[in-house]
Write a protein that holds these residues in place. Sequence first.
Motif, PDB file in Angstrom:
ATOM      1  N   UNK A 161       0.992  -0.977   0.310  1.00  0.00           N
ATOM      2  CA  UNK A 161      -0.067   0.115   0.075  1.00  0.00           C
ATOM      3  C   UNK A 161       0.655   1.673   0.488  1.00  0.00           C
ATOM      4  N   UNK A 162       0.663   2.095  -0.694  1.00  0.00           N
ATOM      5  CA  UNK A 162       0.286   3.798  -0.644  1.00  0.00           C
ATOM      6  C   UNK A 162      -0.115   4.673   0.112  1.00  0.00           C
ATOM      7  N   UNK A 163       0.745   5.343   0.619  1.00  0.00           N
ATOM      8  CA  UNK A 163      -0.047   6.656   1.036  1.00  0.00           C
ATOM      9  C   UNK A 163       0.796   7.630   0.435  1.00  0.00           C
ATOM     10  N   UNK A 164      -0.324   8.188   0.076  1.00  0.00           N
ATOM     11  CA  UNK A 164      -0.038   9.840  -0.321  1.00  0.00           C
ATOM     12  C   UNK A 164      -0.416  10.810   0.573  1.00  0.00           C
ATOM     13  N   UNK A 165       0.237  11.789   1.088  1.00  0.00           N
ATOM     14  CA  UNK A 165       0.179  12.660   2.282  1.00  0.00           C
ATOM     15  C   UNK A 165       0.486  13.651   1.271  1.00  0.00           C
ATOM     16  N   UNK A 166      -0.879  14.547   1.533  1.00  0.00           N
ATOM     17  CA  UNK A 166      -1.706  15.791   0.758  1.00  0.00           C
ATOM     18  C   UNK A 166      -2.336  16.870   1.716  1.00  0.00           C
ATOM     19  N   UNK A 167      -3.212  17.126   1.244  1.00  0.00           N
ATOM     20  CA  UNK A 167      -4.649  17.597   2.059  1.00  0.00           C
ATOM     21  C   UNK A 167      -5.047  16.824   2.910  1.00  0.00           C
ATOM     22  N   UNK A 168      -5.120  15.900   2.545  1.00  0.00           N
ATOM     23  CA  UNK A 168      -5.512  14.327   4.024  1.00  0.00           C
ATOM     24  C   UNK A 168      -4.470  13.783   3.068  1.00  0.00           C
ATOM     25  N   UNK A 169      -4.400  12.480   3.614  1.00  0.00           N
ATOM     26  CA  UNK A 169      -3.589  11.027   3.192  1.00  0.00           C
ATOM     27  C   UNK A 169      -4.247  10.482   2.298  1.00  0.00           C
ATOM     28  N   UNK A 170      -4.490   9.311   0.914  1.00  0.00           N
ATOM     29  CA  UNK A 170      -4.999   8.498   0.742  1.00  0.00           C
ATOM     30  C   UNK A 170      -3.782   7.309   0.250  1.00  0.00           C
ATOM     31  N   UNK A 171      -4.548   6.739   1.131  1.00  0.00           N
ATOM     32  CA  UNK A 171      -4.175   5.307   1.184  1.00  0.00           C
ATOM     33  C   UNK A 171      -4.573   4.600  -0.538  1.00  0.00           C
TER      34      UNK A 171
END
Length: 235
Positions: A161-171
């Motif tokens: 799993x990849x987590x994208x840390x932006x305005x919130x976290x998207x996994x």
Amino acid sequence: MAGESYRIAVCDDSAADAGYVRTLVERWAGRRGVAADVETFPSAERFLFRYGEDKAWDILLLDVEMGAMDGVTLARQIRRDSHAVQIVFVTGYTEYIADGYDVEALHYLVKPIDENKLATVLDRAAARLRTDERCIDVHADGGTARVPMRLIRYLDVRGNYVTIHADRDYTAKRSLSDAARDLDDRFVRVGRGLVVNLAAVRRVTRTTVLLDDGTELRLPRGAYETLNRAIITHG
């Protein structure tokens, strides 16, 4: 602009008004040589239901005065997920304009809609989407979110799993290599498990990288030189 494609929603409880705006949007697309997938929705609730299944929209033309949920309330819901989508309010009144600042509305159009004014606003929306709002589509949490690259600080991986840390976290379940292919040259891969947005880097040491929001990430062995070279090259 020619050859580009946009997903556009028209949300208005007046079928006649929605149909008219849709026709104007399709004329604009034809003149500009772009593809426009335009859908109409008779209420804020109907669009929100669809948005829950698919968040990958580019431009929203929202009537302000609708039934139980008005256009401003709908826009606030949308902004919880996306700062990329371009929101344009359509209204018969002007007293709602102040509310547009809260949801980063691109523009207000007052009914009856003038075709030339709508075309100008759509041109502005398209320009924003082309430049400042380059995005990636993230398939996570049972739906799709369109995330502006400028908001992404870093990506990391745990297992599959990849987590994208932006305005919130998207996994999302995908490899880091696969996710990194969607990004532009402002991002650099640091070791096997980390991708960093160079624009978000405040300071680099031999062992850590400090981001502009205060996040401190540990650097893997040998990554200091790679990251420093990338920062110098990116300039």
